[in-house]
Design a protein around this motif. Structure first.
Motif, PDB file in Angstrom:
ATOM      1  N   THR A  40    -107.297  52.518 -40.513  1.00 43.64           N
ATOM      2  CA  THR A  40    -107.036  53.591 -41.477  1.00 43.64           C
ATOM      3  C   THR A  40    -107.774  53.367 -42.797  1.00 43.64           C
ATOM      4  OG1 THR A  40    -105.079  52.513 -42.447  1.00 43.64           O
ATOM      5  CG2 THR A  40    -104.737  53.867 -40.479  1.00 43.64           C
ATOM      6  N   ASN A  41    -108.426  52.214 -42.929  1.00 43.88           N
ATOM      7  CA  ASN A  41    -109.104  51.869 -44.176  1.00 43.88           C
ATOM      8  C   ASN A  41    -110.562  52.319 -44.143  1.00 43.88           C
ATOM      9  OD1 ASN A  41    -110.447  50.071 -46.292  1.00 43.88           O
ATOM     10  ND2 ASN A  41    -108.312  49.429 -46.506  1.00 43.88           N
ATOM     11  N   ASP A  42    -111.085  52.717 -45.286  1.00 44.68           N
ATOM     12  CA  ASP A  42    -112.488  53.130 -45.364  1.00 44.68           C
ATOM     13  C   ASP A  42    -113.445  51.979 -45.083  1.00 44.68           C
ATOM     14  OD1 ASP A  42    -111.818  55.730 -45.939  1.00 44.68           O
ATOM     15  OD2 ASP A  42    -112.005  55.491 -48.119  1.00 44.68           O
ATOM     16  N   LEU A  43    -112.933  50.743 -45.193  1.00 43.34           N
ATOM     17  CA  LEU A  43    -113.764  49.567 -44.930  1.00 43.34           C
ATOM     18  C   LEU A  43    -113.641  49.075 -43.484  1.00 43.34           C
ATOM     19  CD1 LEU A  43    -113.299  47.413 -48.174  1.00 43.34           C
ATOM     20  CD2 LEU A  43    -115.142  49.017 -47.620  1.00 43.34           C
ATOM     21  N   HIS A  44    -113.029  49.863 -42.640  1.00 45.12           N
ATOM     22  CA  HIS A  44    -112.891  49.463 -41.238  1.00 45.12           C
ATOM     23  C   HIS A  44    -114.277  49.194 -40.639  1.00 45.12           C
ATOM     24  CE1 HIS A  44    -112.019  50.297 -36.819  1.00 45.12           C
ATOM     25  NE2 HIS A  44    -111.261  49.262 -37.131  1.00 45.12           N
ATOM     26  N   TYR A  45    -114.376  48.083 -39.930  1.00 47.63           N
ATOM     27  CA  TYR A  45    -115.665  47.614 -39.419  1.00 47.63           C
ATOM     28  C   TYR A  45    -116.402  48.678 -38.598  1.00 47.63           C
ATOM     29  CZ  TYR A  45    -119.063  45.049 -36.630  1.00 47.63           C
ATOM     30  OH  TYR A  45    -120.222  44.648 -36.012  1.00 47.63           O
ATOM     31  N   ASP A  46    -115.734  49.300 -37.656  1.00 50.00           N
ATOM     32  CA  ASP A  46    -116.398  50.280 -36.789  1.00 50.00           C
ATOM     33  C   ASP A  46    -116.945  51.455 -37.588  1.00 50.00           C
ATOM     34  OD1 ASP A  46    -115.847  48.728 -34.590  1.00 50.00           O
ATOM     35  OD2 ASP A  46    -114.073  49.861 -33.989  1.00 50.00           O
ATOM     36  N   LYS A  47    -116.183  51.904 -38.581  1.00 48.22           N
ATOM     37  CA  LYS A  47    -116.630  53.017 -39.419  1.00 48.22           C
ATOM     38  C   LYS A  47    -117.895  52.632 -40.197  1.00 48.22           C
ATOM     39  CE  LYS A  47    -111.938  54.814 -40.238  1.00 48.22           C
ATOM     40  NZ  LYS A  47    -110.897  55.056 -41.277  1.00 48.22           N
ATOM     41  N   LEU A  48    -117.858  51.433 -40.777  1.00 42.40           N
ATOM     42  CA  LEU A  48    -119.000  50.982 -41.576  1.00 42.40           C
ATOM     43  C   LEU A  48    -120.242  50.774 -40.709  1.00 42.40           C
ATOM     44  CD1 LEU A  48    -117.336  48.390 -43.990  1.00 42.40           C
ATOM     45  CD2 LEU A  48    -118.036  50.738 -44.511  1.00 42.40           C
ATOM     46  N   LEU A  49    -120.046  50.255 -39.501  1.00 44.49           N
ATOM     47  CA  LEU A  49    -121.195  49.994 -38.627  1.00 44.49           C
ATOM     48  C   LEU A  49    -121.899  51.285 -38.241  1.00 44.49           C
ATOM     49  CD1 LEU A  49    -122.874  47.933 -37.094  1.00 44.49           C
ATOM     50  CD2 LEU A  49    -121.291  48.183 -35.161  1.00 44.49           C
ATOM     51  N   ILE A  50    -121.141  52.318 -37.944  1.00 46.55           N
ATOM     52  CA  ILE A  50    -121.735  53.616 -37.606  1.00 46.55           C
ATOM     53  C   ILE A  50    -122.570  54.125 -38.774  1.00 46.55           C
ATOM     54  CG2 ILE A  50    -121.211  56.042 -37.174  1.00 46.55           C
ATOM     55  CD1 ILE A  50    -118.763  55.091 -35.568  1.00 46.55           C
ATOM     56  N   ARG A  51    -122.048  54.020 -39.964  1.00 41.10           N
ATOM     57  CA  ARG A  51    -122.774  54.493 -41.151  1.00 41.10           C
ATOM     58  C   ARG A  51    -124.012  53.643 -41.412  1.00 41.10           C
ATOM     59  NH1 ARG A  51    -118.716  54.778 -46.012  1.00 41.10           N
ATOM     60  NH2 ARG A  51    -120.571  55.690 -46.985  1.00 41.10           N
ATOM     61  N   PHE A  52    -123.881  52.339 -41.226  1.00 38.88           N
ATOM     62  CA  PHE A  52    -125.005  51.434 -41.435  1.00 38.88           C
ATOM     63  C   PHE A  52    -126.129  51.729 -40.453  1.00 38.88           C
ATOM     64  CE2 PHE A  52    -127.188  47.453 -40.332  1.00 38.88           C
ATOM     65  CZ  PHE A  52    -127.651  47.053 -41.579  1.00 38.88           C
ATOM     66  N   GLN A  53    -125.805  51.885 -39.196  1.00 40.99           N
ATOM     67  CA  GLN A  53    -126.831  52.088 -38.174  1.00 40.99           C
ATOM     68  C   GLN A  53    -127.499  53.451 -38.269  1.00 40.99           C
ATOM     69  OE1 GLN A  53    -124.534  51.004 -34.597  1.00 40.99           O
ATOM     70  NE2 GLN A  53    -125.655  49.063 -34.541  1.00 40.99           N
ATOM     71  N   ASN A  55    -128.212  54.681 -41.172  1.00 42.96           N
ATOM     72  CA  ASN A  55    -128.847  54.630 -42.502  1.00 42.96           C
ATOM     73  C   ASN A  55    -128.233  55.654 -43.460  1.00 42.96           C
ATOM     74  OD1 ASN A  55    -130.486  52.537 -41.756  1.00 42.96           O
ATOM     75  ND2 ASN A  55    -132.390  53.714 -41.693  1.00 42.96           N
ATOM     76  N   ASP A  56    -126.928  55.703 -43.461  1.00 43.85           N
ATOM     77  CA  ASP A  56    -126.178  56.571 -44.365  1.00 43.85           C
ATOM     78  C   ASP A  56    -126.509  56.194 -45.813  1.00 43.85           C
ATOM     79  OD1 ASP A  56    -124.279  57.882 -45.930  1.00 43.85           O
ATOM     80  OD2 ASP A  56    -122.604  57.420 -44.599  1.00 43.85           O
ATOM     81  N   THR A  57    -127.089  57.118 -46.553  1.00 44.81           N
ATOM     82  CA  THR A  57    -127.526  56.831 -47.926  1.00 44.81           C
ATOM     83  C   THR A  57    -126.357  56.707 -48.901  1.00 44.81           C
ATOM     84  OG1 THR A  57    -127.820  59.199 -48.362  1.00 44.81           O
ATOM     85  CG2 THR A  57    -129.750  57.962 -47.594  1.00 44.81           C
ATOM     86  N   THR A  58    -125.158  57.123 -48.487  1.00 43.81           N
ATOM     87  CA  THR A  58    -123.998  57.001 -49.377  1.00 43.81           C
ATOM     88  C   THR A  58    -123.294  55.651 -49.211  1.00 43.81           C
ATOM     89  OG1 THR A  58    -122.402  57.984 -47.804  1.00 43.81           O
ATOM     90  CG2 THR A  58    -123.647  59.495 -49.223  1.00 43.81           C
ATOM     91  N   LEU A  59    -123.747  54.839 -48.271  1.00 44.96           N
ATOM     92  CA  LEU A  59    -123.154  53.527 -48.050  1.00 44.96           C
ATOM     93  C   LEU A  59    -123.483  52.619 -49.230  1.00 44.96           C
ATOM     94  CD1 LEU A  59    -121.576  52.135 -45.663  1.00 44.96           C
ATOM     95  CD2 LEU A  59    -123.772  51.153 -44.986  1.00 44.96           C
ATOM     96  N   THR A  60    -122.467  52.048 -49.857  1.00 48.02           N
ATOM     97  CA  THR A  60    -122.687  51.210 -51.036  1.00 48.02           C
ATOM     98  C   THR A  60    -122.991  49.766 -50.634  1.00 48.02           C
ATOM     99  OG1 THR A  60    -120.377  50.533 -51.292  1.00 48.02           O
ATOM    100  CG2 THR A  60    -121.044  52.633 -52.319  1.00 48.02           C
ATOM    101  N   ASP A  61    -123.524  49.011 -51.571  1.00 52.18           N
ATOM    102  CA  ASP A  61    -123.805  47.603 -51.307  1.00 52.18           C
ATOM    103  C   ASP A  61    -122.519  46.826 -51.023  1.00 52.18           C
ATOM    104  OD1 ASP A  61    -126.496  48.068 -51.670  1.00 52.18           O
ATOM    105  OD2 ASP A  61    -126.490  47.500 -53.776  1.00 52.18           O
ATOM    106  N   PHE A  62    -121.439  47.184 -51.700  1.00 55.18           N
ATOM    107  CA  PHE A  62    -120.156  46.537 -51.436  1.00 55.18           C
ATOM    108  C   PHE A  62    -119.693  46.826 -50.010  1.00 55.18           C
ATOM    109  CE2 PHE A  62    -115.483  46.771 -51.288  1.00 55.18           C
ATOM    110  CZ  PHE A  62    -115.189  45.439 -51.560  1.00 55.18           C
ATOM    111  N   GLN A  63    -119.908  48.040 -49.546  1.00 52.08           N
ATOM    112  CA  GLN A  63    -119.515  48.381 -48.182  1.00 52.08           C
ATOM    113  C   GLN A  63    -120.373  47.637 -47.160  1.00 52.08           C
ATOM    114  OE1 GLN A  63    -119.882  52.640 -48.709  1.00 52.08           O
ATOM    115  NE2 GLN A  63    -117.659  52.911 -48.735  1.00 52.08           N
TER     116      GLN A  63
END
Length: 237
Positions: A40-53, A55-63
């Motif tokens: 349920t967290n915005d930092l959930h690994y699966d969510k972040l990996l999809i955005r990273f792969q 090349n989501d430009t809104t992905l922050t360095d902290f994320q």
């Protein structure tokens, strides 16, 4: 001061994208790790990996840093075991066997999607095979990891060490991101007992004179994988 200028030059060159944040390994690592496990967290690994792969430009360095931390608890996170695979990919590219290197990268990245070496080598192989757009896609991912490392600390002390996912990442950071060379290599720990790599970066100043400074990279999470399963709970005490 020359080395500080080198670091600041890198930071300034990326300033249009950089998003500074505060990170303390001792106090923040476990907290962030738990968030990456929460669906349920915005930092959930699966969510972040999809955005990273993608090349989501809104992905922050902290994320991106949170993504790295999340992978450090993944069943496939065995950085000392897959070092040889990363080296073999490099050797294939070095021998101009780009299609073989690409095939190995594709297979490896399915289980280790945040391997710096594999992302960089895949970009290189694609470039040599004339696939410029795809090469840029994976180079961007490599650079995002570098930026997250850069913003995770200043690297000048064990307590402010750069976060590195594995034992080879500090070397890539120095050679591929800061364009320096590596001198002495050692290890130590911060005041909390967390394991750090210590690498000497060497560069030339404007007068052509060689200068050096030691940089620290936090890899406590990586070293734990070497000993996991080796001892029973009783033997650990």
């Amino acid at each position: 001061m020359k080395f500080l200028f080198l670091l600041f030059s890198v930071i300034l060159s990326m300033s249009i994208y950089a998003q500074p944040f505060d990170f303390n390994y001792h106090t923040d690592y476990d907290t962030i790790l738990q968030q990456t496990k929460d669906s349920t967290n915005d930092l959930h690994y699966d969510k972040l990996l999809i955005r990273f792969q993608s090349n989501d430009t809104t992905l922050t360095d902290f994320q991106v840093l949170s993504l790295l931390i999340g992978f450090s608890d993944n069943e496939h996170f065995k950085p000392y075991e897959y070092l040889e695979t990363e080296r073999e990919i490099y050797r294939l590219n070095d021998a101009s066997k780009f299609e073989e290197a690409l095939e190995m990268c594709d297979s490896f990245l399915t289980i280790v999607p945040l391997s710096q070496q594999a992302l960089l080598e895949k970009s290189y192989a694609l470039h040599k095979l004339g696939q410029a757009d795809s090469a840029s896609h994976y180079l961007h991912q490599f650079q995002r990891i570098m930026r997250a490392m850069m913003n995770s600390g200043d690297g000048f002390t064990p307590e402010t060490a750069f976060f590195a996912l594995g034992p080879a990442d500090g070397q890539n950071f120095i050679k591929k991101y800061l364009s320096g060379s590596i001198g002495s290599m050692g290890s130590g720990s911060d005041k909390h007992g967390n394991f750090v790599d210590i690498l000497e970066i060497i560069w030339e100043n404007q007068d052509g004179e060689k200068q050096s400074k030691h940089l620290y990279f936090q890899i406590e999470h990586a070293t734990k994988t070497m000993f996991s399963g080796m001892f029973s709970d009783e033997e650990k005490h």
